[in-house]
Motif scaffolding. Structure first.
Motif, PDB file in Angstrom:
ATOM      1  N   LEU A 101      -3.384   8.583  -5.965  1.00  0.00           N
ATOM      2  CA  LEU A 101      -4.347   7.525  -5.621  1.00  0.00           C
ATOM      3  C   LEU A 101      -4.966   7.742  -4.236  1.00  0.00           C
ATOM      4  O   LEU A 101      -5.860   6.991  -3.845  1.00  0.00           O
ATOM      5  CB  LEU A 101      -3.675   6.153  -5.688  1.00  0.00           C
ATOM      6  CG  LEU A 101      -3.243   5.694  -7.087  1.00  0.00           C
ATOM      7  CD1 LEU A 101      -2.729   4.253  -7.043  1.00  0.00           C
ATOM      8  CD2 LEU A 101      -4.388   5.801  -8.092  1.00  0.00           C
ATOM      9  N   THR A 102      -4.494   8.760  -3.508  1.00  0.00           N
ATOM     10  CA  THR A 102      -5.147   9.099  -2.238  1.00  0.00           C
ATOM     11  C   THR A 102      -6.512   9.746  -2.454  1.00  0.00           C
ATOM     12  O   THR A 102      -7.324   9.800  -1.534  1.00  0.00           O
ATOM     13  CB  THR A 102      -4.278  10.069  -1.420  1.00  0.00           C
ATOM     14  OG1 THR A 102      -3.976  11.223  -2.215  1.00  0.00           O
ATOM     15  CG2 THR A 102      -2.983   9.400  -0.976  1.00  0.00           C
ATOM     16  N   TYR A 153       0.845  -1.204   0.000  1.00  0.00           N
ATOM     17  CA  TYR A 153       0.000   0.000   0.000  1.00  0.00           C
ATOM     18  C   TYR A 153       0.876   1.249   0.000  1.00  0.00           C
ATOM     19  O   TYR A 153       0.676   2.172  -0.798  1.00  0.00           O
ATOM     20  CB  TYR A 153      -0.901  -0.048   1.236  1.00  0.00           C
ATOM     21  CG  TYR A 153      -1.791   1.156   1.447  1.00  0.00           C
ATOM     22  CD1 TYR A 153      -3.076   1.199   0.917  1.00  0.00           C
ATOM     23  CD2 TYR A 153      -1.361   2.234   2.217  1.00  0.00           C
ATOM     24  CE1 TYR A 153      -3.903   2.291   1.134  1.00  0.00           C
ATOM     25  CE2 TYR A 153      -2.184   3.331   2.441  1.00  0.00           C
ATOM     26  CZ  TYR A 153      -3.452   3.352   1.892  1.00  0.00           C
ATOM     27  OH  TYR A 153      -4.275   4.441   2.119  1.00  0.00           O
ATOM     28  N   TRP A 183       2.431   6.495  -6.838  1.00  0.00           N
ATOM     29  CA  TRP A 183       1.220   7.110  -7.396  1.00  0.00           C
ATOM     30  C   TRP A 183       0.486   7.906  -6.294  1.00  0.00           C
ATOM     31  O   TRP A 183      -0.565   7.502  -5.806  1.00  0.00           O
ATOM     32  CB  TRP A 183       0.288   6.036  -7.953  1.00  0.00           C
ATOM     33  CG  TRP A 183       0.900   5.187  -9.023  1.00  0.00           C
ATOM     34  CD1 TRP A 183       1.501   3.978  -8.883  1.00  0.00           C
ATOM     35  CD2 TRP A 183       0.986   5.516 -10.412  1.00  0.00           C
ATOM     36  NE1 TRP A 183       1.956   3.512 -10.086  1.00  0.00           N
ATOM     37  CE2 TRP A 183       1.659   4.441 -11.060  1.00  0.00           C
ATOM     38  CE3 TRP A 183       0.552   6.608 -11.183  1.00  0.00           C
ATOM     39  CZ2 TRP A 183       1.906   4.432 -12.424  1.00  0.00           C
ATOM     40  CZ3 TRP A 183       0.803   6.596 -12.543  1.00  0.00           C
ATOM     41  CH2 TRP A 183       1.473   5.528 -13.149  1.00  0.00           C
ATOM     42  N   GLU A 202      -3.949  -2.040  -7.083  1.00  0.00           N
ATOM     43  CA  GLU A 202      -2.499  -2.022  -7.298  1.00  0.00           C
ATOM     44  C   GLU A 202      -1.755  -2.593  -6.088  1.00  0.00           C
ATOM     45  O   GLU A 202      -0.745  -3.298  -6.242  1.00  0.00           O
ATOM     46  CB  GLU A 202      -2.032  -0.593  -7.589  1.00  0.00           C
ATOM     47  CG  GLU A 202      -0.539  -0.454  -7.815  1.00  0.00           C
ATOM     48  CD  GLU A 202      -0.027  -1.170  -9.049  1.00  0.00           C
ATOM     49  OE1 GLU A 202       1.211  -1.305  -9.178  1.00  0.00           O
ATOM     50  OE2 GLU A 202      -0.862  -1.612  -9.886  1.00  0.00           O
ATOM     51  N   SER A 203      -2.245  -2.318  -4.904  1.00  0.00           N
ATOM     52  CA  SER A 203      -1.620  -2.881  -3.699  1.00  0.00           C
ATOM     53  C   SER A 203      -1.713  -4.404  -3.695  1.00  0.00           C
ATOM     54  O   SER A 203      -0.737  -5.098  -3.391  1.00  0.00           O
ATOM     55  CB  SER A 203      -2.284  -2.306  -2.444  1.00  0.00           C
ATOM     56  OG  SER A 203      -2.182  -0.900  -2.399  1.00  0.00           O
ATOM     57  N   THR A 240       2.801   1.646  -3.255  1.00  0.00           N
ATOM     58  CA  THR A 240       1.919   2.127  -4.322  1.00  0.00           C
ATOM     59  C   THR A 240       1.717   3.633  -4.220  1.00  0.00           C
ATOM     60  O   THR A 240       1.809   4.355  -5.222  1.00  0.00           O
ATOM     61  CB  THR A 240       0.560   1.400  -4.249  1.00  0.00           C
ATOM     62  OG1 THR A 240       0.756  -0.002  -4.471  1.00  0.00           O
ATOM     63  CG2 THR A 240      -0.394   1.940  -5.303  1.00  0.00           C
ATOM     64  N   LEU A 241       1.459   4.126  -3.016  1.00  0.00           N
ATOM     65  CA  LEU A 241       1.260   5.566  -2.840  1.00  0.00           C
ATOM     66  C   LEU A 241       2.529   6.354  -3.128  1.00  0.00           C
ATOM     67  O   LEU A 241       2.461   7.498  -3.611  1.00  0.00           O
ATOM     68  CB  LEU A 241       0.780   5.860  -1.417  1.00  0.00           C
ATOM     69  CG  LEU A 241      -0.692   5.541  -1.135  1.00  0.00           C
ATOM     70  CD1 LEU A 241      -1.035   5.894   0.301  1.00  0.00           C
ATOM     71  CD2 LEU A 241      -1.603   6.302  -2.101  1.00  0.00           C
ATOM     72  N   LYS A 286      -8.396   1.901  -7.557  1.00  0.00           N
ATOM     73  CA  LYS A 286      -7.096   1.636  -8.179  1.00  0.00           C
ATOM     74  C   LYS A 286      -6.020   1.401  -7.120  1.00  0.00           C
ATOM     75  O   LYS A 286      -5.125   0.567  -7.301  1.00  0.00           O
ATOM     76  CB  LYS A 286      -6.693   2.796  -9.083  1.00  0.00           C
ATOM     77  CG  LYS A 286      -7.537   2.934 -10.334  1.00  0.00           C
ATOM     78  CD  LYS A 286      -7.067   4.111 -11.177  1.00  0.00           C
ATOM     79  CE  LYS A 286      -7.931   4.282 -12.420  1.00  0.00           C
ATOM     80  NZ  LYS A 286      -7.487   5.458 -13.228  1.00  0.00           N
ATOM     81  N   LEU A 287      -6.114   2.146  -6.028  1.00  0.00           N
ATOM     82  CA  LEU A 287      -5.145   1.986  -4.943  1.00  0.00           C
ATOM     83  C   LEU A 287      -5.222   0.570  -4.356  1.00  0.00           C
ATOM     84  O   LEU A 287      -4.197  -0.082  -4.141  1.00  0.00           O
ATOM     85  CB  LEU A 287      -5.403   3.032  -3.862  1.00  0.00           C
ATOM     86  CG  LEU A 287      -4.573   2.931  -2.576  1.00  0.00           C
ATOM     87  CD1 LEU A 287      -3.074   2.988  -2.877  1.00  0.00           C
ATOM     88  CD2 LEU A 287      -4.966   4.055  -1.607  1.00  0.00           C
ATOM     89  N   GLU A 343     -10.047   7.512  -6.574  1.00  0.00           N
ATOM     90  CA  GLU A 343      -8.985   6.608  -7.022  1.00  0.00           C
ATOM     91  C   GLU A 343      -8.755   5.442  -6.058  1.00  0.00           C
ATOM     92  O   GLU A 343      -7.815   4.678  -6.232  1.00  0.00           O
ATOM     93  CB  GLU A 343      -7.676   7.390  -7.195  1.00  0.00           C
ATOM     94  CG  GLU A 343      -7.741   8.528  -8.186  1.00  0.00           C
ATOM     95  CD  GLU A 343      -7.946   8.055  -9.609  1.00  0.00           C
ATOM     96  OE1 GLU A 343      -7.691   6.863  -9.893  1.00  0.00           O
ATOM     97  OE2 GLU A 343      -8.381   8.870 -10.454  1.00  0.00           O
ATOM     98  N   GLN A 344      -9.615   5.304  -5.061  1.00  0.00           N
ATOM     99  CA  GLN A 344      -9.389   4.280  -4.041  1.00  0.00           C
ATOM    100  C   GLN A 344      -9.437   2.860  -4.613  1.00  0.00           C
ATOM    101  O   GLN A 344      -8.724   1.965  -4.149  1.00  0.00           O
ATOM    102  CB  GLN A 344     -10.423   4.427  -2.918  1.00  0.00           C
ATOM    103  CG  GLN A 344     -10.249   5.684  -2.088  1.00  0.00           C
ATOM    104  CD  GLN A 344      -8.928   5.697  -1.334  1.00  0.00           C
ATOM    105  OE1 GLN A 344      -8.744   4.963  -0.377  1.00  0.00           O
ATOM    106  NE2 GLN A 344      -8.005   6.528  -1.789  1.00  0.00           N
TER     107      GLN A 344
END
Length: 392
Positions: free
Chosen positions: A239-240, A229, A236, A251-252, A232-233, A247-248, A244-245
């Motif tokens: 994504l916060t 997590y 990107w 991706e995590s 990823t942040l 996608k977050l 965009e949650q």
């Protein structure tokens, strides 16, 4: 032919089928197994069987079918890197849950409780019963007549009592390893681990999507998830944003899955080298599982598993639904034991021919285990007049 390692199961050296058949002209034995599984009725029913959330609770949650497909995808990826037979891994992965009851583990627990006086119920053993007996497609034999190697992988776990019974019927067969302490093939070992990797990842996805757990909870309690997590942040930051949650989360999970796959590949290669195995026979005789996580990844994955058990599988909302699901299974079992003619005609015939109460109970268990979630709910409402699970 794939470029197989010496310790892989070679379809040209399969231990064969219970009933002899001529070889297929264009497919290996394990490809043929996979195709038979995909075309089976039991496989199609998996689309309407619970993984965590009962079928009617949402269209996008995983089912036993999508879970099996994800296990097969992970399994094939790892098998390719290790030189194992991908088709065998796929066949085992697609068939490993064919014997699961409706309503997931809650349904299994309820059916096992009902069957306790009659030998109990194990979903792995039931999966073997499905492919060995319950599927009805071929005039020459019951079941799908799969190869030994696929059947061995399907029987992931087995109690000693059931292993002894299987061994009596099939000496030196798929249950022997549970009695003599030998190991299954590497392909079967791989499917066991791919199963765990898949359900941990997709239960995170479904759990967050459902709103029963949050990414904040995961980050606080599960270092494995928190690591990916945060990574990823870092890559990107946008994504916060609330929109965009999704996608977050994805991706995590994707990064977590990828690293677990690479970890299995690297750790298993090291184990295989240390064990010095050069053949399937040496794999079976080596005395330990060789397809493994590293010690660190195993420990971190266990924390995730424990979190999901406590926060998702034992969540009050899930438990309330599962209590109702177990009541459906118990009521159906009781009704069919008293009036077996309520079942489908072929099960009615088997119940009439059953030798004793326990044999009739096994027929009832076969019938219930084969039900989808929605069919079980509808049958329960038809018999009892009660709507417990949103039956139509």
């Amino acid at each position: 032919m794939q470029n197989l390692a010496s310790y892989a199961c070679n379809p040209l050296q399969s231990r064969g089928r219970r009933f002899d058949e001529p070889a297929a002209p264009t497919r290996s034995e394990f490809q043929r197994d996979r195709d038979r599984i995909v075309h089976s009725s039991a496989f199609r029913r998996l689309v309407y069987k619970t993984q965590v959330f009962v079928n009617h609770e949402g269209d996008l949650f995983r089912t036993r079918l999508t879970h099996s497909l994800e296990v097969a995808q992970l399994g094939r990826s790892i098998a390719r890197s290790l030189g194992l037979d991908e088709d065998l891994v796929e066949a085992i992965s697609l068939a490993h849950d064919l014997g699961h009851t409706p309503f997931g583990h809650a349904g299994q627990d309820a059916l096992n409780e009902c069957m306790r006086p009659h030998g109990g119920f194990e979903h792995n053993l039931q999966s073997l019963r499905v492919v060995d007996r319950l599927e009805e497609r071929y005039p020459a034999f019951d079941g799908l007549n799969l190869s030994f190697e696929t059947r061995e992988g399907i029987l992931k776990h087995c109690s000693l009592a059931n292993a002894r019974q299987l061994e009596e019927r099939e000496p030196g067969g798929v249950a022997q390893r549970f009695l003599d302490g030998t190991q299954a093939s590497l392909e079967a070992q791989l499917c066991n681990l791919a199963d765990a990797i898949a359900y941990n990842a997709h239960d995170v996805d479904d759990g967050v999507r459902s709103g029963l757990i949050t990414m904040a909870q995961l980050c606080d309690a599960v270092p494995l998830f928190a690591h990916y997590y945060e990574a990823t942040l870092a890559d990107w930051p946008l994504l916060t944003l609330p929109e965009e949650q999704r996608k977050l989360l994805y991706e995590s999970i994707r990064r977590m899955l990828s690293d677990q796959v690479y970890d299995v590949i690297d750790s298993s290669r090291a184990q295989l080298q240390m064990a010095g195995v050069r053949s399937v026979q040496e794999v079976r005789a080596c005395g330990k599982v060789l397809i493994v996580f590293s010690a660190e990844m195993k420990a971190r994955s266990l924390v995730l598993k424990q979190f999901l058990f406590k926060q998702l599988y034992r969540h009050g909302q899930v438990m309330q639904t599962m209590d109702s699901a177990q009541q459906v299974v118990r009521d159906l079992f009781a009704a069919y034991m008293v009036e077996p003619e309520r079942m489908k005609p072929r099960f009615v015939q088997r119940a009439r021919e059953a030798d004793g109460v326990s044999a009739r109970a096994r027929v009832v268990a076969d019938f219930i285990a084969g039900m989808t979630d929605r069919y079980a709910a509808r049958e329960h409402e038809r018999i009892t007049g009660l709507r417990l699970l949103g039956a139509a």
